[in-house]
Design a protein around this motif. Structure first.
Motif, short mmCIF file in Angstrom:
data_model
loop_
_atom_site.label_atom_id
_atom_site.label_comp_id
_atom_site.label_asym_id
_atom_site.label_seq_id
_atom_site.Cartn_x
_atom_site.Cartn_y
_atom_site.Cartn_z
N VAL A 283 39.46 23.11 46.80
CA VAL A 283 40.34 24.40 46.48
C VAL A 283 39.31 25.67 46.29
O VAL A 283 38.09 25.44 45.94
N ILE A 284 39.96 26.94 46.41
CA ILE A 284 39.17 28.09 46.50
C ILE A 284 39.70 28.80 45.21
O ILE A 284 40.93 28.68 44.93
N VAL A 285 38.57 29.07 44.63
CA VAL A 285 38.78 29.90 43.34
C VAL A 285 38.31 31.36 43.23
O VAL A 285 37.17 31.52 43.70
N VAL A 286 38.93 32.40 42.98
CA VAL A 286 38.68 33.69 43.11
C VAL A 286 38.80 34.39 41.71
O VAL A 286 39.99 34.97 41.50
N PRO A 287 37.95 34.32 40.99
CA PRO A 287 37.97 34.84 39.60
C PRO A 287 37.64 36.27 39.60
O PRO A 287 36.61 36.79 38.99
N ASP A 288 38.69 37.12 40.04
CA ASP A 288 38.38 38.62 40.30
C ASP A 288 39.11 39.40 39.08
O ASP A 288 39.93 39.29 38.64
N ASP A 289 37.81 39.88 38.09
CA ASP A 289 38.50 40.72 37.11
C ASP A 289 38.46 42.23 37.29
O ASP A 289 38.43 43.14 36.30
N ASP A 290 38.36 42.73 38.49
CA ASP A 290 38.30 44.12 38.80
C ASP A 290 39.18 44.80 39.57
O ASP A 290 39.52 44.04 40.88
N TYR A 291 40.24 45.58 39.19
CA TYR A 291 41.18 46.09 39.86
C TYR A 291 40.79 46.64 41.23
O TYR A 291 41.64 46.65 42.31
N LEU A 292 39.67 47.35 41.40
CA LEU A 292 39.17 48.07 42.67
C LEU A 292 38.38 46.95 43.41
O LEU A 292 37.85 47.60 44.65
N SER A 293 38.10 45.68 43.09
CA SER A 293 37.38 44.98 44.12
C SER A 293 38.17 44.21 45.26
O SER A 293 37.59 43.96 46.34
N ALA A 294 39.50 44.16 45.18
CA ALA A 294 40.29 43.80 46.18
C ALA A 294 40.56 44.93 47.20
O ALA A 294 40.50 46.04 47.06
#
Length: 387
Positions: A283-294
């Motif tokens: 599985v791939i996990v993307v723990p992104d807590d930043d609105y502007l990083s996507a």
């Protein structure tokens, strides 16, 4: 056939931005356009497919205005070579900070009918602070520079919204076109035998492998990696309690080797064929807590291999029409149990995995780099017709 000049920071491909730029340039050339790509070639070009219509031109490194004076001879050689190729229909500046982009605009405008600025990351490329008087002066100058360009391209709506917010100029929004990221339509198939791949990279054969990958020199990627490192022991313990299966977190990408290796956490460093690591992971996990990083190219690349992806809501930005429970699973970064629950679901529910991976693979196939390059081409045609 159109002549297109694309200028960006460098090679090789170590992050999503450089991957997008190279893929768009390659596919534009494959469509019959003559493409000149300016690069600060830092390392070899191994693995870079260069079509007949794609020409690489090395440019001098310009980090500040003084670099122009210090590198005057290479600058003149570079400009002479650029001008020698004649007039271009489109000049496209990629991954360049806005104040630095002014230098390139002045250089390219005499030989380009239209000049486009590509906004990959609003924080890296623009000044967004609004606190002091100096900040406000910089924002006014920035707004002036942006208006020099015929259009602005960005891969997701969030960067357009943030730029308009800090500049406080609604007219800028009318000049921004969103063209999302893509996925390769043709990839070298990874070794189908997962056991062989795990053996190649010295990974535990029977563990449940959770992967995050990306260039950790990019701060949001580093913070995502740090989140997984800080919580990997708890994740592994809770997962083992429920499933009686060992869980190991894999971290791949430039800079990942800085993290220490443990029994349940393996940093792999830069991996040349990332598709092999995706293939042998569960599985791939993307723990992104930043609105502007996507948006994240890594998500579409995981989709095309057919791997389930668990991500935060912020990480879904830039994936038009993709939905939770259909193409991916969403977890709350402030609730570690929500991640554990989704990992357990992926482990036990094969029908869920089959449905999600089937849907996400179809989704990625509709968002091929060939299609994304075609959107650029349509934009160029429209722009040139309204000369």
């Amino acid at each position: 056939m159109r002549k297109i000049l694309i200028s960006f920071c460098g090679l090789p491909i170590t992050d999503g931005t450089s991957e997008r730029i190279i893929q768009v340039a390659q596919n534009l050339a494959a469509k019959g356009n003559f493409v000149t790509l300016h690069v600060e070639v830092r390392e070899g070009l191994k693995g870079i497919n260069i079509p007949r219509n794609l020409q690489l031109v090395k440019k001098p490194v310009i980090n500040k205005v003084s670099d122009i004076l210090l590198n005057i001879s290479p600058m003149l050689t570079w400009l002479a070579r650029t001008y020698k190729l004649g007039k271009y229909d489109i000049g496209q500046l990629e991954g360049v900070p806005i104040f630095k982009a002014l230098i390139y605009f002045i250089a390219f405008k005499p030989v380009c009918k239209k000049v486009i600025f590509v906004l990959h990351d609003v924080r890296d490329q623009c000044h967004i602070s609004t606190i002091t008087l100096l900040d406000k002066i910089k924002l006014r100058i920035q707004s002036f520079i942006l208006k020099l360009f015929n259009l602005i391209i960005t891969p997701a709506e969030n960067h357009a919204e943030e730029l308009v917010r800090v500049i406080n100029d609604s007219n800028i929004r009318n000049r921004i076109v969103v063209i999302p990221n893509g996925a390769p339509s043709k990839i070298i198939p990874p070794e189908s035998d997962v056991d062989k791949l795990r053996s190649k990279y010295k990974l535990p054969a029977n563990a449940f492998l959770v992967l995050f990958f990306g260039n950790l020199r990019y701060k949001p990627n580093f913070l995502a990696a740090k989140f997984l490192y800080n919580n990997h022991t708890i994740l592994a313990r809770k997962f083992k309690q429920i499933t009686n299966k060992k869980l190991v977190v894999l971290l791949a990408g430039k800079g990942s080797e800085r993290f220490p290796r443990t029994e349940n956490f393996i940093p792999l460093g830069f991996v040349e064929n990332i598709f092999e690591i995706i293939k042998c992971s569960d599985v791939i996990v993307v723990p992104d807590d930043d609105y502007l990083s996507a948006p994240h190219v890594k998500i579409l690349y995981s989709f095309i291999i057919g791997k389930p992806v668990i991500l935060t809501k912020n990480a879904t930005i830039g994936l038009p029409n993709a939905k939770n429970e259909e193409h991916f699973l969403i977890f709350d970064i402030n609730d570690l149990n929500s991640l554990v629950q989704n990992l357990v679901r992926i482990y036990y529910d094969r029908k869920l995995v089959e449905r999600i991976t089937r849907n996400c693979k179809r989704y990625a196939e509709t968002m091929s780099w060939e299609f994304i390059a075609g959107l650029h081409e349509l934009l160029y045609i429209h722009l040139l017709r309204h000369d």
